[in-house]
Design a protein around this motif. Sequence first.
Motif, PDB file in Angstrom:
ATOM      1  N   SER B  20       0.855  -1.180   0.164  1.00  0.00           N
ATOM      2  CA  SER B  20       0.219   0.083   0.011  1.00  0.00           C
ATOM      3  C   SER B  20       0.922   1.277   0.101  1.00  0.00           C
ATOM      4  O   SER B  20       0.611   2.030  -0.768  1.00  0.00           O
ATOM      5  CB  SER B  20      -0.907   0.056   1.280  1.00  0.00           C
ATOM      6  OG  SER B  20      -1.729  -1.044   1.252  1.00  0.00           O
ATOM      7  N   ALA B  39      -3.709   4.420   2.662  1.00  0.00           N
ATOM      8  CA  ALA B  39      -4.954   4.150   3.664  1.00  0.00           C
ATOM      9  C   ALA B  39      -5.849   3.342   2.930  1.00  0.00           C
ATOM     10  O   ALA B  39      -6.616   2.152   3.561  1.00  0.00           O
ATOM     11  CB  ALA B  39      -5.271   5.249   4.384  1.00  0.00           C
ATOM     12  N   TRP B  40      -6.460   3.773   1.593  1.00  0.00           N
ATOM     13  CA  TRP B  40      -7.652   3.201   0.953  1.00  0.00           C
ATOM     14  C   TRP B  40      -6.984   1.502   0.435  1.00  0.00           C
ATOM     15  O   TRP B  40      -7.793   0.634   0.679  1.00  0.00           O
ATOM     16  CB  TRP B  40      -7.985   3.806  -0.255  1.00  0.00           C
ATOM     17  CG  TRP B  40      -8.870   3.136  -1.074  1.00  0.00           C
ATOM     18  CD1 TRP B  40      -8.747   2.727  -2.468  1.00  0.00           C
ATOM     19  CD2 TRP B  40     -10.305   2.887  -0.821  1.00  0.00           C
ATOM     20  NE1 TRP B  40      -9.792   2.278  -2.791  1.00  0.00           N
ATOM     21  CE2 TRP B  40     -10.872   2.109  -2.000  1.00  0.00           C
ATOM     22  CE3 TRP B  40     -11.263   3.219   0.241  1.00  0.00           C
ATOM     23  CZ2 TRP B  40     -12.196   1.903  -2.159  1.00  0.00           C
ATOM     24  CZ3 TRP B  40     -12.490   2.725   0.034  1.00  0.00           C
ATOM     25  CH2 TRP B  40     -13.063   2.234  -0.969  1.00  0.00           C
ATOM     26  N   ALA B  43      -6.710  -0.629   3.456  1.00  0.00           N
ATOM     27  CA  ALA B  43      -7.966  -1.279   3.865  1.00  0.00           C
ATOM     28  C   ALA B  43      -8.400  -2.299   3.039  1.00  0.00           C
ATOM     29  O   ALA B  43      -9.343  -3.306   3.433  1.00  0.00           O
ATOM     30  CB  ALA B  43      -9.141  -0.003   4.020  1.00  0.00           C
ATOM     31  N   LEU B  46      -6.994  -5.587   3.442  1.00  0.00           N
ATOM     32  CA  LEU B  46      -7.346  -6.244   4.275  1.00  0.00           C
ATOM     33  C   LEU B  46      -9.053  -6.885   4.232  1.00  0.00           C
ATOM     34  O   LEU B  46      -8.943  -8.072   4.626  1.00  0.00           O
ATOM     35  CB  LEU B  46      -7.451  -5.191   5.721  1.00  0.00           C
ATOM     36  CG  LEU B  46      -5.949  -4.981   6.181  1.00  0.00           C
ATOM     37  CD1 LEU B  46      -6.349  -4.556   7.681  1.00  0.00           C
ATOM     38  CD2 LEU B  46      -5.251  -6.171   6.299  1.00  0.00           C
ATOM     39  N   LEU B  47      -9.536  -5.945   3.833  1.00  0.00           N
ATOM     40  CA  LEU B  47     -11.191  -6.388   3.518  1.00  0.00           C
ATOM     41  C   LEU B  47     -11.256  -7.530   2.704  1.00  0.00           C
ATOM     42  O   LEU B  47     -12.057  -8.458   3.079  1.00  0.00           O
ATOM     43  CB  LEU B  47     -11.809  -5.286   3.195  1.00  0.00           C
ATOM     44  CG  LEU B  47     -13.426  -5.201   3.193  1.00  0.00           C
ATOM     45  CD1 LEU B  47     -13.933  -5.308   4.523  1.00  0.00           C
ATOM     46  CD2 LEU B  47     -14.113  -4.142   2.450  1.00  0.00           C
TER      47      LEU B  47
END
Lengths: 160, 61
Positions: B20, B39-40, B43, B46-47
């Motif tokens: 990232s 950050a996007w 996330a 992970l998601l």
Amino acid sequence: MSDELTANQPADDPHASAPAESETHPVEHPSPGHGTVEAEVRAIAVALMGWLVPGLGHALQKMWGRAVAIFLAVGCLVYLGAGLRGNLFAPGGEDAFERLGYAADLGTGGFYLVARMLESSGADVSHADGDYGTRFLATAGVLNLLAALHAYEAARGRKA
Amino acid sequence: MVPLQFSHFQALLLFALIISLAFGTLGRRRPLERLKYAAWSFAMFLLVGIALGWLMYPFSR
């Protein structure tokens, strides 16, 4: 890291007098000699250097932030991959998977040799850790190839 | 070198974090945009990773 905004702009930038416009809408500025054979050769040399030493392609263009980020990212991935005892593929693979893995690993450039030295006890993919290590090493190579391509585009004066 | 050992989730976290940050630095020019993009991406890594893990859970036994 804002130094990269002006890395490819000529000194006599006509947009320099209109900072409001250039700040809100970054404009593409070709580098001096853009489109010539010399510029193309230089761009290819930058890409090759960037492949050989991760981040060097950007460093040569004074994109320090990107150079450091690429060097650290590829370095960390190689270190973790070797530490997890991932499979670092060798030339002369028997199947397409091994040849593709070798191509990906070779993407790390000089770090391929570093990974070889770090992984002195060889690969161990009998556990999940080793399998993760293989992915870390391959990702390091592909990421470095992406960065080298990015450096090439920037050297050609394309928006990067 | 000393062999490293991570859990599945730790490996996912490390991988997502490193990639990232690299994506953010390469893909965007301004520091704030880089941070937002990194950050996007983090996330999303992970998601999607956790979602795929749960999707495969019924077939793991």
